[in-house]
Every structure is written in structure tokens, then in C-alpha cells.
Design an enzyme around this catalytic site. Structure first.
Site, PDB file in Angstrom:
ATOM      1  N   LYS A 199       0.827  -1.205   0.000  1.00 24.29           N
ATOM      2  CA  LYS A 199       0.000   0.000   0.000  1.00 24.29           C
ATOM      3  C   LYS A 199       0.862   1.257   0.000  1.00 24.29           C
ATOM      4  O   LYS A 199       0.547   2.253  -0.665  1.00 24.29           O
ATOM      5  CB  LYS A 199      -0.950  -0.044   1.189  1.00 24.29           C
ATOM      6  N   GLN A 205      -4.310  -1.729   9.717  1.00 29.90           N
ATOM      7  CA  GLN A 205      -4.166  -3.032   9.085  1.00 29.90           C
ATOM      8  C   GLN A 205      -4.821  -4.130   9.921  1.00 29.90           C
ATOM      9  O   GLN A 205      -4.571  -4.251  11.112  1.00 29.90           O
ATOM     10  CB  GLN A 205      -2.688  -3.350   8.869  1.00 29.90           C
ATOM     11  N   ASP A 210     -10.456   3.195   4.010  1.00 29.31           N
ATOM     12  CA  ASP A 210     -10.528   1.743   3.864  1.00 29.31           C
ATOM     13  C   ASP A 210     -11.947   1.229   4.108  1.00 29.31           C
ATOM     14  O   ASP A 210     -12.219   0.042   3.975  1.00 29.31           O
ATOM     15  CB  ASP A 210      -9.554   1.075   4.836  1.00 29.31           C
TER      16      ASP A 210
END
Length: 305
Positions: free
Chosen positions: A56, A100, A123
Site C-alpha cells: 500500500k 491493518q 478503507d
């Protein structure tokens, strides 16, 4: 429609998206003097998570953004992680925040996800964002489901009126992709570990989404001819949640593994960070930030600020 199966090439589409994002990031920097930043937070030392965070970060660099990598020790507490997220929420240089998944088991992951400011939730992991998506309101979609929908739209696949079966009900994949398909007027069935007669349900589907997290769990002979097959899984050996190799020749369309959904997840995350940057930096600019016509969603999501 041709009888030749359509390969839904997420790798190629993600490259196209990145090229368009480079121009948008250059535009942001030219007009504001600010380089957009995506903050990634990793807790612990899970090797797979470290690889994903690096990927990412590399994608950020490819489009001209900065990646702020925060790596916290395994013993980090929920309170400490919340405090770190609060700092990022308050940091005007940060346009997007990625925590994450998964975090160590002793941390309340849901509480930490929901601490992310909704306008920086690029996200798509917060309950608020999910609720807005479910209601058809502006929000940043969960990255993998939104990437799936971008693939479907890019290849102009039929969704309205079709029966979609989603196998898996995770809060960041199965549930949100089901809501997104519903918003596109599909009739949606969500299957899970307690579902009975799963093969029969899958056989009735025009669209099958594998989001169960088990290697080749969905068998080829469960899937009807001319179905659209979306495999969101990825496991050792380069296989997904569906027996793609045995069904691809008789599908209407299918995602390869790898090279299908995976690249679209990262491309969507980066795109939503750029959209967030355009909104946040525009709100602070002395003059309106010029945004080209392809970013209509930016104007809609700006309602979250």
C-alpha cells in the site's frame, strides 16, 4: 453477449486507475503545495500484514502521495492504539487512515476501527461508513467490495435484477459487498457457516462472490453456466475461495487469482485517499480546488465533512 468468458483483469484496471490518480495528485500539489498522506497503522509483527502495508505504501509512492507508516509493538493496548488514531484524526496533513487487519487478539479491533474519523476512513471499516453505504448515502466504501464493484462497472456486467449469492459475511467484505450489490438492484443472498443447502443456493446464482476465506471452498460444480464469478480470496499457492480453474471456461465473466480482486483493493484504497485529499484540502484552500469531471463521488462524499 459473447459466449467467450470475460476475464475481469483487476491488474490492468488498477494500472489505469493509478495513471489517472497521478494526474489528480499532481493537480492537488500544484494548487495547494501539499502532498497527500495516507497513514498506515500496523500492530505486531504478522509477516503477511507487513507485506500488505508495504504494498500500500508503494502504491502511494507510485501516484505521488506520501505514506506515513506507524508500526506499533505486539503488546500495544486498545487505549494506546486509540490514542494513536486520535493523533492521526487531528493531523491535518493526513488525508486517510488505514488500520491493518487483523490486530492482536487482546485489542478491541472494532472499537479502534470506529475511532477513525469517517472522512478519513478511506478503507471503509467504520460502522458509520457501512451504515451510510447500506442506506445508499455517500461514504467511502470498504476497499475490497468497492474494488469489486469498480470491476463490475468497468466491464459493464449486468447486475440489476440478477440473483447474487455472497458466500461469507465478514464486516469488511461479505456484508458490505452484499449491500453494494443490493444498491445496484441485485437480489442478494448472504451465505455463512450456518447456511443449509449451500450448493443448491450457489447453483441458483447469476453472480457468485467468494468471500469465505477458505481455499477453493466453493466448488466448480456448484456454479451454473454463464454465471459471473467473483473470487475475493487469496491463499498459498495462488488459489482463491472458488475452484476458478474448473469453472472459468463456462462462466460469463470471472476474476483470476491472482490479478483480479487483489489489485483492485489497493487501487480503491489509494483512489479514496486521493478523493479524501481533494475534499480536505479544498476545504482549507483559499480558492476552490479544481477537480475534473470523473470525480463526481468526491462532491457527494464531501457531505461527510
Amino acid at each position: 453477449m459473447s459466449n467467450t468468458p470475460i476475464l475481469l483483469d483487476g491488474k490492468a484496471l488498477s494500472k489505469e486507475i493509478e495513471e489517472s490518480l497521478k494526474k489528480r495528485v499532481t493537480n492537488i500539489i500544484r494548487q495547494t503545495g501539499v502532498v497527500p498522506v495516507l497513514a498506515t497503522v500496523l500492530v505486531g509483527n504478522d509477516p503477511s500484514s507487513e507485506v500488505y502495508v508495504k504494498m500500500k505504501g508503494n502504491a502511494c509512492e507510485r501516484v505521488g502521495m506520501k505514506s506515513l507508516r506507524i508500526h506499533l509493538p505486539e503488546e500495544t493496548t486498545t487505549g494506546q492504539l486509540l490514542a494513536e488514531i486520535d493523533k492521526l484524526n487531528d493531523d491535518d496533513s493526513v488525508c486517510g487512515i488505514l488500520l491493518q487487519h487483523p490486530v492482536p487478539g487482546h485489542i478491541n479491533e472494532r472499537e479502534c476501527f470506529d475511532r477513525i474519523a469517517v472522512h478519513k476512513d478511506v478503507d471503509g471499516v467504520t460502522c458509520t461508513g457501512f451504515g451510510r453505504i447500506a442506506m445508499g448515502e455517500p461514504a467511502f466504501g470498504s476497499a475490497t467490495p468497492e474494488g469489486i464493484m469498480k470491476l463490475i462497472r468497468h466491464y459493464d456486467l449486468p447486475v440489476a435484477g440478477k440473483h447474487a449469492v455472497v458466500v461469507g459475511r465478514s464486516p469488511i467484505l461479505g456484508k458490505p459487498v452484499a449491500m453494494m450489490l443490493l444498491n445496484e438492484n441485485a437480489t442478494v443472498t448472504i451465505c455463512h457457516s450456518k447456511t443449509q443447502k449451500l450448493p443448491e443456493l450457489v447453483k441458483g446464482a447469476d453472480i457468485v462472490v467468494g468471500a469465505v476465506g477458505k481455499p477453493e471452498f466453493i466448488k466448480a460444480d456448484w456454479i451454473r453456466d454463464n454465471a459471473i464469478v467473483i473470487d475475493a480470496g487469496y491463499h498459498a499457492g495462488g488459489i482463491g475461495d472458488v475452484e476458478i480453474s474448473k469453472v472459468k471456461d463456462r462462466a460469463m465473466a470471472y476474476t483470476p487469482v491472482p490479478g483480479g480482486v487483489g489489485p483492485m483493493t489497493i487501487a480503491t484504497l489509494i483512489m479514496q485517499t486521493v478523493e479524501s485529499a481533494e475534499i480536505l484540502l479544498n476545504s482549507k484552500a483559499l480558492y476552490p480546488l479544481e477537480v475534473d469531471n470523473e470525480t463526481k463521488e468526491v462532491e457527494e462524499v464531501s457531505a461527510l465533512l
